[in-house]
Design a protein around this motif. Structure first.
Motif: not given
Length: 379
Positions: A103-111, A125-135, A164-170
């Protein structure tokens, strides 16, 4: 020894600085310094499993990898570990290239990671999760389809990756069912920038999994895995064994009693406090709608995996495995795996290009002969 294949450049290889778009996943109890360094030396990205290590073991493992290789590598962390901020500082200090998370780390740790040049790649493991962490601003995602081992979703790789490829730009790294160059080319055709493999790397010479457990894996077919929630409350693909059958048929009281014992053992082993485990339990119950008994069962995972992967007790442990286990019948070196996958991918790409070119030449020839094409139009 055969020469290394030429580089295969993709947005992922450019992002992390490796020669080939092949990732060895951070499998708990399996992805140790020897396996990780071998993958890095072969030109792929090895990911060190650190979730089951206490802090001192974690620091030592990172140092061990660096002594073995100068190539880029990654470390897999648990975003909910109480000392995750301190572990991140170690990654920064030691100039580890990639931080991998379930799971992605907290915003301050990611930064903090991105400011210091560490590439952040969560697994989803799901499109919506990919969109969330990409955001959230991650650098890439590792998307695993339902064929994959360990904790996995239910969407097949062939459907998940295009979504996922169609949903995110990373860049997207595809996982679940990969073992050769044909799979790498297929992933690239779907728009992914590389592949990740777990079971294939587990079954290599550099893997420290006991030989008797490796042989146990090789005796299983593509239908010999099961996706169960009885190991730790969330879907987990493992080899079907008498032990797994017992877990699936055990009553609630018996399963909970075993889990409480394993929770205490894992707390001592990992250095995780009861407070942190309860905090994680609340988060898991919200995120996965688990009961408290299912949360306590989550302690079964590291200890039951350890029984097989470290102690060699295939009869007492749980063995995460992708369905790909059924098409593997050898124990190559890591270099043979990485170079074989890439060499085969180059051959497949060349053959496809040649076939397409030949078909185009034939089509143009027919158009000239019958006057239907722009070159041979008759007036």
């Amino acid at each position: 020894m055969a020469a290394a294949p030429p580089p295969l450049r993709t947005p992922f290889t450019e992002l992390v600085g490796v020669r080939y778009p092949v990732v060895q996943t951070g499998m708990g109890w399996v992805a140790g310094p020897r396996l990780v360094a071998a993958t890095a030396e072969a030109g792929g990205l090895g990911i060190l499993a650190a979730a089951t290590l206490d802090f001192d073991q974690f620091v030592a493992a990172v140092a061990d990898v660096k002594e073995r290789t100068d190539a880029p590598f990654g470390v897999n962390l648990r975003a909910d570990q109480p000392d995750v901020a301190e572990r991140i500082e170690v990654l920064i200090r030691e100039e580890v290239r990639v931080a991998s998370f379930a799971l992605a780390p907290r915003a301050e740790l990611l930064t903090r990671l991105r400011e210091r040049g560490v590439v952040v790649i969560p697994s989803i493991g799901a499109k919506r999760h990919a969109q969330k962490v990409a955001d959230w601003g991650v650098d890439a995602v590792l998307a695993q389809g339902g064929e994959g081992g360990g904790h996995t979703g239910e969407v097949p790789t062939t459907l998940l990756i295009p979504q996922v490829v169609d949903a995110v730009d990373v860049p997207v790294v595809a996982a679940g069912g990969f073992f050769d160059g044909r799979g790498l080319v297929a992933a690239l055709a779907y728009g992914a920038a590389g592949i990740a493999m777990g079971t294939r790397f587990l079954l290599t010479q550099e893997s420290t999994v006991p030989d008797e457990v490796k042989r146990f894996y090789l005796d299983h077919g593509v239908t010999d895995t099961v996706r169960t929630t009885r190991v730790d409350g969330v879907p987990h693909r493992v080899l079907r064994t008498p032990m797994v059958d017992q877990l699936e048929t055990a009553g609630t009281v018996r399963g909970l009693a075993r889990a409480v014992v394993n929770a205490a053992r894992f707390r001592r082993l990992s250095g995780t406090s009861w407070t942190a485990m309860l905090r994680e339990g609340r988060a898991m119950r919200r995120g996965h709608e688990l009961t408290w008994s299912q949360f306590v069962m989550a302690a079964n995972t590291p200890m039951l995996l350890r029984a097989a992967m470290v102690d060699g007790r295939a009869d007492l442990g749980v063995m995460s495995s992708g369905q790909v286990v059924g098409v593997l019948d050898d124990l190559p070196t890591v270099e043979q795996v990485v170079h074989g996958v890439v060499r085969d991918a180059h051959d497949v790409l060349a053959r496809l290009t040649e076939d397409v070119g030949s078909h185009g030449d034939q089509q143009r020839h027919r158009q000239v002969e019958d006057g239907s094409g722009p070159i041979g139009q008759r007036g």
